[in-house]
Design a protein around this motif. Structure first.
Motif, PDB file in Angstrom:
ATOM      1  N   VAL A   1     -12.671  21.495   0.123  1.00 37.61           N
ATOM      2  CA  VAL A   1     -12.632  22.210  -1.154  1.00 37.61           C
ATOM      3  C   VAL A   1     -12.551  23.696  -0.830  1.00 37.61           C
ATOM      4  N   ALA A   2     -11.536  24.373  -1.358  1.00 34.84           N
ATOM      5  CA  ALA A   2     -11.365  25.804  -1.113  1.00 34.84           C
ATOM      6  C   ALA A   2     -10.701  26.442  -2.319  1.00 34.84           C
ATOM      7  N   ASP A   3     -11.221  27.590  -2.729  1.00 32.31           N
ATOM      8  CA  ASP A   3     -10.660  28.356  -3.846  1.00 32.31           C
ATOM      9  C   ASP A   3     -10.440  27.490  -5.089  1.00 32.31           C
ATOM     10  N   GLY A   4     -11.388  26.614  -5.356  1.00 23.45           N
ATOM     11  CA  GLY A   4     -11.336  25.814  -6.582  1.00 23.45           C
ATOM     12  C   GLY A   4     -10.450  24.594  -6.535  1.00 23.45           C
ATOM     13  N   THR A   5      -9.868  24.269  -5.388  1.00 27.41           N
ATOM     14  CA  THR A   5      -9.002  23.094  -5.295  1.00 27.41           C
ATOM     15  C   THR A   5      -9.479  22.157  -4.187  1.00 27.41           C
ATOM     16  N   ILE A   6      -9.190  20.879  -4.380  1.00 25.18           N
ATOM     17  CA  ILE A   6      -9.559  19.844  -3.420  1.00 25.18           C
ATOM     18  C   ILE A   6      -8.284  19.236  -2.856  1.00 25.18           C
ATOM     19  N   GLU A   7      -8.223  19.108  -1.550  1.00 24.26           N
ATOM     20  CA  GLU A   7      -7.081  18.466  -0.903  1.00 24.26           C
ATOM     21  C   GLU A   7      -7.497  17.062  -0.470  1.00 24.26           C
ATOM     22  N   TRP A   8      -6.825  16.061  -1.041  1.00 22.88           N
ATOM     23  CA  TRP A   8      -7.137  14.669  -0.744  1.00 22.88           C
ATOM     24  C   TRP A   8      -5.962  13.977  -0.080  1.00 22.88           C
ATOM     25  N   GLU A   9      -6.250  13.087   0.845  1.00 20.05           N
ATOM     26  CA  GLU A   9      -5.294  12.115   1.343  1.00 20.05           C
ATOM     27  C   GLU A   9      -5.911  10.741   1.156  1.00 20.05           C
TER      28      GLU A   9
ATOM     29  N   THR B   1     -16.519  28.172  -4.784  1.00 19.42           N
ATOM     30  CA  THR B   1     -15.366  28.519  -3.944  1.00 19.42           C
ATOM     31  C   THR B   1     -14.431  29.515  -4.618  1.00 19.42           C
ATOM     32  N   ARG B   2     -14.447  29.581  -5.949  1.00 16.76           N
ATOM     33  CA  ARG B   2     -13.662  30.625  -6.606  1.00 16.76           C
ATOM     34  C   ARG B   2     -14.365  31.975  -6.487  1.00 16.76           C
ATOM     35  N   SER B   3     -15.694  31.964  -6.564  1.00 14.40           N
ATOM     36  CA  SER B   3     -16.449  33.215  -6.424  1.00 14.40           C
ATOM     37  C   SER B   3     -16.463  33.707  -4.982  1.00 14.40           C
ATOM     38  N   HIS B   4     -16.312  32.776  -4.038  1.00 13.70           N
ATOM     39  CA  HIS B   4     -16.287  33.116  -2.615  1.00 13.70           C
ATOM     40  C   HIS B   4     -15.014  32.518  -2.013  1.00 13.70           C
ATOM     41  N   PRO B   5     -13.865  33.158  -2.251  1.00 15.09           N
ATOM     42  CA  PRO B   5     -12.584  32.568  -1.828  1.00 15.09           C
ATOM     43  C   PRO B   5     -12.423  32.408  -0.322  1.00 15.09           C
TER      44      PRO B   5
ATOM     45  N   MET C   1       0.840  -1.195   0.000  1.00 19.34           N
ATOM     46  CA  MET C   1       0.000   0.000   0.000  1.00 19.34           C
ATOM     47  C   MET C   1       0.880   1.251   0.000  1.00 19.34           C
ATOM     48  N   ALA C   2       0.344   2.319  -0.544  1.00 19.33           N
ATOM     49  CA  ALA C   2       1.063   3.592  -0.565  1.00 19.33           C
ATOM     50  C   ALA C   2       0.125   4.692  -0.082  1.00 19.33           C
ATOM     51  N   ARG C   3       0.706   5.699   0.524  1.00 22.34           N
ATOM     52  CA  ARG C   3      -0.090   6.831   1.006  1.00 22.34           C
ATOM     53  C   ARG C   3       0.244   8.043   0.152  1.00 22.34           C
ATOM     54  N   ALA C   4      -0.797   8.746  -0.288  1.00 25.31           N
ATOM     55  CA  ALA C   4      -0.596   9.891  -1.177  1.00 25.31           C
ATOM     56  C   ALA C   4      -1.406  11.084  -0.698  1.00 25.31           C
ATOM     57  N   ARG C   5      -0.899  12.256  -1.014  1.00 23.81           N
ATOM     58  CA  ARG C   5      -1.628  13.506  -0.765  1.00 23.81           C
ATOM     59  C   ARG C   5      -1.701  14.242  -2.088  1.00 23.81           C
ATOM     60  N   LEU C   6      -2.922  14.510  -2.561  1.00 22.41           N
ATOM     61  CA  LEU C   6      -3.146  15.111  -3.870  1.00 22.41           C
ATOM     62  C   LEU C   6      -3.875  16.440  -3.736  1.00 22.41           C
ATOM     63  N   THR C   7      -3.570  17.328  -4.657  1.00 25.22           N
ATOM     64  CA  THR C   7      -4.344  18.551  -4.832  1.00 25.22           C
ATOM     65  C   THR C   7      -4.989  18.478  -6.210  1.00 25.22           C
ATOM     66  N   VAL C   8      -6.320  18.433  -6.239  1.00 29.09           N
ATOM     67  CA  VAL C   8      -7.071  18.316  -7.491  1.00 29.09           C
ATOM     68  C   VAL C   8      -7.723  19.658  -7.797  1.00 29.09           C
ATOM     69  N   THR C   9      -7.519  20.155  -9.010  1.00 28.40           N
ATOM     70  CA  THR C   9      -8.137  21.415  -9.430  1.00 28.40           C
ATOM     71  C   THR C   9      -9.507  21.118 -10.030  1.00 28.40           C
ATOM     72  N   THR C  10     -10.543  21.729  -9.465  1.00 30.25           N
ATOM     73  CA  THR C  10     -11.892  21.500  -9.976  1.00 30.25           C
ATOM     74  C   THR C  10     -12.058  22.179 -11.331  1.00 30.25           C
ATOM     75  N   PRO C  11     -12.776  21.570 -12.256  1.00 25.17           N
ATOM     76  CA  PRO C  11     -12.973  22.178 -13.585  1.00 25.17           C
ATOM     77  C   PRO C  11     -13.905  23.383 -13.507  1.00 25.17           C
ATOM     78  N   ASP C  12     -13.897  24.179 -14.567  1.00 25.84           N
ATOM     79  CA  ASP C  12     -14.730  25.388 -14.608  1.00 25.84           C
ATOM     80  C   ASP C  12     -16.214  25.062 -14.465  1.00 25.84           C
ATOM     81  N   GLY C  13     -16.621  23.897 -14.959  1.00 26.74           N
ATOM     82  CA  GLY C  13     -18.028  23.549 -14.898  1.00 26.74           C
ATOM     83  C   GLY C  13     -18.479  22.967 -13.573  1.00 26.74           C
ATOM     84  N   SER C  14     -17.552  22.776 -12.639  1.00 27.80           N
ATOM     85  CA  SER C  14     -17.897  22.187 -11.344  1.00 27.80           C
ATOM     86  C   SER C  14     -18.577  23.204 -10.443  1.00 27.80           C
ATOM     87  N   TRP C  15     -19.681  22.798  -9.812  1.00 29.01           N
ATOM     88  CA  TRP C  15     -20.378  23.720  -8.912  1.00 29.01           C
ATOM     89  C   TRP C  15     -19.484  24.104  -7.738  1.00 29.01           C
TER      90      TRP C  15
END
Length: 209
Positions: free
Chosen positions: A104-112, A20-24, A1-15
């Motif tokens: 989810v904040a400012d258009g990005t998602i922090e995952w572990e 979160t981009r309109s309300h940073p 098993m491996a442990r990862a930490r990712l930052t995913v950028t939400t697409p423009d069409g994502s609610w």
């Protein structure tokens, strides 16, 4: 098993991305999610001015319903029904779900997440195929003794083998394998393709990862 930490950028069409981009100054902390069509999320929405953020989420394209379960100070606990789970659907398809809660904040998602290397590779493929940008902030490699196939891949491959799908001539069709595995034909094909790639790569590398 491996442990990862990712930052995913939400697409423009994502609610979630649009809100979160309109309300940073707003944060959406997802507690749990049920992936499907539609998907259901339970999330904490936090913002200094909460009402406009809740209204923006409720009115966003892709959000079918929003129910406030609890509210205290500048935080509301909401149950959301959304048309598309977006990155979460990619994680579910790859068999590498993130740990909850995540933010989810400012258009990005922090995952572990913790998963096999093969599932993490599938996650990268799924995110890329869906046009989702991501960066790997941290990766701790697992050992080389982990299974080559994910449990889901092993189950589908076993179903295909037992059904005669790999016989010459074929003993059954892909549609039959999909039906027996309780999957759509396209999903079944994708799982088999990825599993076959892993098996062939390991074989051609002389048994090495």
């Amino acid at each position: 098993m491996a442990r990862a930490r990712l930052t995913v950028t939400t697409p423009d069409g994502s609610w979630a991305g649009r809100v979160t981009r309109s309300h940073p100054d707003a944060h959406i902390r997802v507690r749990t999610a049920s992936i499907g069509e539609p998907a259901t999320l339970v999330a904490e929405v936090t913002a200094p001015s909460l009402a406009p953020v809740i209204a923006a989420i409720s009115e966003a394209d892709g959000v079918r319903s929003l129910d406030i379960l609890d509210r205290h100070g500048d935080t509301a606990v909401c149950r959301l029904t959304v048309a598309d789970a977006g990155p979460l659907a990619a994680a579910a398809a790859a068999g590498a779900p993130p740990e909850y809660p995540f933010t989810v904040a400012d258009g990005t998602i922090e995952w572990e997440l913790t998963a096999t290397r093969s599932a993490l590779a599938d996650l990268a493929d799924e995110l890329s195929e869906r046009g989702l940008e991501f960066t790997v902030a941290e990766m701790r490699p697992g050992d080389d003794g982990e299974p080559l196939l994910t449990p889901r891949q092993r189950t589908v491959v076993r179903t295909a083998v037992d059904s005669g799908y790999y016989e010459v001539p074929r003993g059954c069709s892909l549609a039959t394998v999909a039906e027996q595995a309780d999957l759509s034909k396209s999903t079944c094909s994708e799982i088999l393709r990825r599993a076959e790639k892993r098996l062939l790569t390991r074989y051609l590398n002389g048994g090495q990862p």
